[in-house]
Design a protein around this motif. Structure first.
Motif, short mmCIF file in Angstrom:
data_model
loop_
_atom_site.label_atom_id
_atom_site.label_comp_id
_atom_site.label_asym_id
_atom_site.label_seq_id
_atom_site.Cartn_x
_atom_site.Cartn_y
_atom_site.Cartn_z
N THR A 10 -12.89 -36.71 39.07
CA THR A 10 -13.32 -35.43 38.52
C THR A 10 -14.17 -34.67 39.54
OG1 THR A 10 -13.30 -36.29 36.26
CG2 THR A 10 -14.66 -34.34 36.66
N HIS A 11 -15.07 -35.38 40.21
CA HIS A 11 -15.94 -34.77 41.21
C HIS A 11 -15.13 -34.25 42.40
CE1 HIS A 11 -19.49 -34.02 43.60
NE2 HIS A 11 -19.04 -34.84 44.54
N HIS A 56 -13.94 -26.93 37.03
CA HIS A 56 -13.47 -28.11 36.31
C HIS A 56 -12.17 -27.86 35.54
CE1 HIS A 56 -16.83 -30.67 37.28
NE2 HIS A 56 -17.65 -29.67 37.03
N GLN A 57 -11.50 -26.74 35.82
CA GLN A 57 -10.24 -26.47 35.12
C GLN A 57 -9.12 -27.39 35.59
OE1 GLN A 57 -10.06 -22.01 35.29
NE2 GLN A 57 -9.40 -22.32 33.18
N ALA A 110 -8.01 -30.86 36.21
CA ALA A 110 -8.51 -32.17 35.81
C ALA A 110 -7.34 -33.09 35.51
CB ALA A 110 -9.40 -32.04 34.57
N ARG A 124 -15.38 -22.19 36.80
CA ARG A 124 -14.00 -22.66 36.59
C ARG A 124 -13.61 -23.87 37.45
NH1 ARG A 124 -11.64 -19.04 33.34
NH2 ARG A 124 -12.30 -16.87 33.43
N GLU A 140 -14.86 -40.58 37.06
CA GLU A 140 -15.88 -39.57 37.39
C GLU A 140 -15.77 -39.13 38.85
OE1 GLU A 140 -18.13 -38.00 35.20
OE2 GLU A 140 -16.64 -38.93 33.90
N ALA A 176 -13.28 -31.12 41.48
CA ALA A 176 -14.19 -29.98 41.40
C ALA A 176 -14.57 -29.50 42.80
CB ALA A 176 -15.44 -30.36 40.60
N SER A 220 -11.70 -27.60 44.23
CA SER A 220 -11.65 -26.26 43.64
C SER A 220 -12.70 -25.35 44.28
CB SER A 220 -11.87 -26.32 42.13
OG SER A 220 -10.81 -27.03 41.51
#
Length: 172
Positions: A63-64, A81-82, A84, A79, A60, A67, A70
């Motif tokens: 992922t954060h 979270h594209q 990953a 977008r 997680e 993001a 981005s």
């Protein structure tokens, strides 16, 4: 809210050497947390629960961070979270070698699905060459499994015993 573009600008972070690396995956270990919480490094239900929790937190966090990266690049919010990286495998035992991209491991979980039996992962041409006779490859695979079984059970591994096995193959 703005993560540094390079870790060299982030001197207060605590970093450790990585066991291995991969260009299309995120590879990390949770063994320090397991050992810290249990005082041991084996594969059992308690250790697996701690490992799974830390894997969730790490995945997680990654992922954060992706993001946020981005968003910092100016990607529109819908977008971010594209970009990953998926958590493909959980290796209960991972054995790197001194040769790059050569390792063997026990896979216990693949893309979130817990496997009933371990799947053996062997990477590297020197560990699974088609030029080596099948009988020798079977002995090598058995040795890899023996080493990993001992490691997951917290048992000592005898280098003398392993060298004797290799010497016996050479004499044969």
């Amino acid at each position: 809210t703005n993560v540094p573009a390079s870790l060299s600008y982030f001197p207060q972070s605590i970093r450790h050497a990585a066991l291995t690396s991969d260009t299309d995956s995120t590879i990390f270990t949770v063994q320090d947390w397991v050992k810290w919480m249990t005082g041991r490094l084996v594969v059992d239900d308690e250790c697996n629960r701690i490992a799974a929790t830390m894997i969730f937190f790490a995945a997680e966090t990654i992922t954060h961070i992706l993001a946020r990266m981005s968003a910092n690049f100016g990607i529109e919010t819908k977008r971010i979270h594209q970009i990953a990286m998926k958590n493909e495998f959980k290796f209960d035992v991972f054995v790197p070698t001194q040769v790059g991209k050569h390792y063997f491991a026990f896979i216990s979980c693949q893309e979130g699905n817990v496997l009933i039996e371990y799947d053996l992962e062997v990477k590297g041409v020197h560990l699974k060459s088609s030029n080596v006779p099948m009988a020798i490859m079977k002995k090598a695979e058995a040795m890899m499994k023996d080493i990993m079984d001992a490691a997951k059970d917290g048992k000592a591994i005898s280098i003398a015993e392993k060298l004797e096995q290799v010497a016996a193959i050479e004499r044969e």
